[in-house]
Design an enzyme around this catalytic site. Structure first.
Site, PDB file in Angstrom:
ATOM      1  CG  PHE A   1       9.799   7.184   1.012  1.00  0.00           C
ATOM      2  CD1 PHE A   1       9.170   7.085   2.239  1.00  0.00           C
ATOM      3  CD2 PHE A   1       9.013   7.150  -0.137  1.00  0.00           C
ATOM      4  CE1 PHE A   1       7.785   6.948   2.335  1.00  0.00           C
ATOM      5  CE2 PHE A   1       7.628   7.018  -0.055  1.00  0.00           C
ATOM      6  CZ  PHE A   1       7.013   6.920   1.184  1.00  0.00           C
ATOM      7  N   GLY A   2      10.950   3.891   0.965  1.00  0.00           N
ATOM      8  CA  GLY A   2      10.410   2.768   0.206  1.00  0.00           C
ATOM      9  C   GLY A   2       8.900   2.824   0.211  1.00  0.00           C
ATOM     10  CE1 TYR A   3       8.831   4.588  -4.656  1.00  0.00           C
ATOM     11  CE2 TYR A   3       6.929   3.424  -5.533  1.00  0.00           C
ATOM     12  CZ  TYR A   3       8.161   4.022  -5.714  1.00  0.00           C
ATOM     13  OH  TYR A   3       8.734   4.043  -6.968  1.00  0.00           O
ATOM     14  N   GLY A   4       7.133   0.467  -2.233  1.00  0.00           N
ATOM     15  CA  GLY A   4       6.681  -0.739  -2.935  1.00  0.00           C
ATOM     16  C   GLY A   4       7.285  -1.959  -2.269  1.00  0.00           C
ATOM     17  CB  SER A   5       9.361  -4.757  -3.497  1.00  0.00           C
ATOM     18  OG  SER A   5      10.498  -4.078  -3.982  1.00  0.00           O
TER      19      SER A   5
ATOM     20  CD  GLU B   1      13.802  -0.990  -6.684  1.00  0.00           C
ATOM     21  OE1 GLU B   1      12.924  -0.678  -7.493  1.00  0.00           O
ATOM     22  OE2 GLU B   1      13.589  -1.755  -5.718  1.00  0.00           O
TER      23      GLU B   1
HETATM   24  C1  SIN Z   1      10.112   0.912  -3.727  1.00  0.00           C
HETATM   25  O1  SIN Z   1       9.727  -0.121  -3.189  1.00  0.00           O
HETATM   26  O2  SIN Z   1      10.294   1.929  -3.064  1.00  0.00           O
HETATM   27  C2  SIN Z   1      10.417   0.964  -5.205  1.00  0.00           C
HETATM   28  C3  SIN Z   1       9.548   0.122  -6.058  1.00  0.00           C
HETATM   29  C4  SIN Z   1       9.645  -1.361  -5.822  1.00  0.00           C
HETATM   30  O3  SIN Z   1      10.754  -1.915  -5.752  1.00  0.00           O
HETATM   31  O4  SIN Z   1       8.605  -2.001  -5.670  1.00  0.00           O
END
Ligand code: SIN
Length: 186
Positions: free
Chosen positions: A10-14, A89
């Site tokens: 699951f990704g929520y940012g980049s 990360e």
């Molecule tokens: C993500 O994107 O899920 C982790 C945080 C990031 O790399 O911005």
């Protein structure tokens, strides 16, 4: 999920707008009980050690829902993909396991509406954690900072665009976008 099918991330940012790793499926998804906040310091991507940028992490909040993207990583590439992501990360994020949910528009062919998944989480005890601050102060920090991966503004604006593309609403992200655009006359 089975090891034959693959591993969900699951990704929520980049990871929403710049995955840059091999995956065999990409689906809009959400996690419950978590809210997205620009509370993690970035000294290696969107800032530098003397002037950290701000990137997102998830904060536990009963009743909250965070929209993002679930990626299915094939078993054959999983070791390489997660080694690469652990490196990307490394600035304070730890890999955790949780349950992701697929909206009906994104239901899987087998009818599954949820699956166990991995996610990268920056908790308050990591050395780069910045925590809460007034939104105008966070916006000023984002407007100012840049790091080896680019400007902090790019990170925020691309995330906001990607969330709109998903049809997701995130008041924290969208208010920061408004403040940064006003501050930087974008
Ligand atoms: C993500 O994107 O899920 C982790 C945080 C990031 O790399 O911005």
């Amino acid at each position: 999920m089975s090891q034959e099918t693959g591993i969900w991330l699951f990704g929520y940012g980049s990871l929403v707008w710049r995955p840059e790793f091999a995956h065999v499926e990409r689906r809009p998804a959400h996690v419950d009980g978590w809210t997205r906040r620009f509370w993690q310091g970035s000294t290696d991507h969107r800032g530098v050690p003397d002037d950290p940028g701000r990137v997102v992490t998830l904060i536990a909040e009963p009743g909250a829902r965070c929209h993002g993207v679930a990626y299915l990583v094939a078993p054959a590439t999983a070791a390489e993909v997660f080694a690469g992501l652990d490196h990307r990360e490394r600035g304070g994020y730890a890999r955790v396991e949780l349950q992701v949910h697929f909206p009906s528009s994104s239901a899987r062919p087998d009818g599954a509406t949820s699956a166990p998944a991995r996610m990268y989480l920056a908790t308050h005890d990591n050395p780069n954690y910045l925590g809460d601050a007034p939104l105008p102060a966070i916006a000023q920090q984002i407007a100012r900072c840049r790091g080896p991966s680019g400007t902090n503004v790019e990170y925020l604006l691309r995330l906001a665009d990607a969330l709109r593309d998903l049809g997701a609403v995130d008041d924290h992200v969208f208010e920061l976008e408004r403040l940064v655009r006003a501050h930087a006359s974008l």
